[in-house]
Scaffold this motif. Sequence first.
Motif, PDB file in Angstrom:
ATOM      1  N   GLU A 175      37.658  13.557  -6.851  1.00  7.92           N
ATOM      2  CA  GLU A 175      38.156  12.751  -7.966  1.00  7.92           C
ATOM      3  C   GLU A 175      37.729  13.325  -9.308  1.00  7.92           C
ATOM      4  O   GLU A 175      38.481  13.248 -10.286  1.00  7.92           O
ATOM      5  CB  GLU A 175      37.683  11.305  -7.808  1.00  7.92           C
ATOM      6  N   ARG A 176      36.552  13.912  -9.365  1.00  3.79           N
ATOM      7  CA  ARG A 176      36.105  14.557 -10.598  1.00  3.79           C
ATOM      8  C   ARG A 176      37.049  15.705 -10.967  1.00  3.79           C
ATOM      9  O   ARG A 176      37.383  15.896 -12.127  1.00  3.79           O
ATOM     10  CB  ARG A 176      34.677  15.067 -10.441  1.00  3.79           C
ATOM     11  N   GLU A 181      33.932  11.877  -4.280  1.00  2.00           N
ATOM     12  CA  GLU A 181      33.537  11.813  -5.692  1.00  2.00           C
ATOM     13  C   GLU A 181      33.856  13.132  -6.408  1.00  2.00           C
ATOM     14  O   GLU A 181      34.378  13.130  -7.527  1.00  2.00           O
ATOM     15  CB  GLU A 181      32.052  11.502  -5.813  1.00  2.00           C
TER      16      GLU A 181
END
Length: 201
Positions: free
Chosen positions: A31-32, A28
């Motif tokens: 991807e941020r 996560e």
Amino acid sequence: MKDQVPLGITDDQVALGSHLIHFWQNDEEFERGVRFLEPAIADESQYCVLIGHNNANQRVLEVLRKTGGDLDRVLREGRLVIVGRESSASAMLASIDAAFADVVRKGATLIRCLGTFGKGEDPARGAQEQIELENGATALARRYPCVFVCMFDINEMSGWLVLNAGFGSHLLVVGKNALQQSPYFAADERAVRARQAQAAQ
């Protein structure tokens, strides 16, 4: 520089010439970090420069494909340039400099540069080479219409690199989905003198 651009990773605006570090430790957060490149996919005046070893670069491209936008068209048009890893920091910086100069000639008004780093994937054999690369990246970001984001895998980097090449070499830090100034930032004196000499010419 006074120009402010959306960071993309958070809701913050950052100045052109900024050199930031984004720490990540899971999918996560990785991807941020890649979201930093997304605003350039639809904006033909923005160019991306992606720096890293092959596996990391492919992972970034996979994330961009999932988030929408015609990535293949951007690649065909040369608006996303991939710079592979070199054997030394000086060679790496020369390749980045050449990529920046090329996209500016093509009309880039903003360069979004993303570099991915992890253990065993350093730009050269020694930790000092990483510091040299970071100091050089700071100087390049200020020479071009650029925002430069480095992504560090916190699971793989040594404590020394996190402190010195991460917090110590970047004025701005993204962590826990927040942008803040690094309390450990220490400007490289050689880079400062070089910028002062250039400004005086």
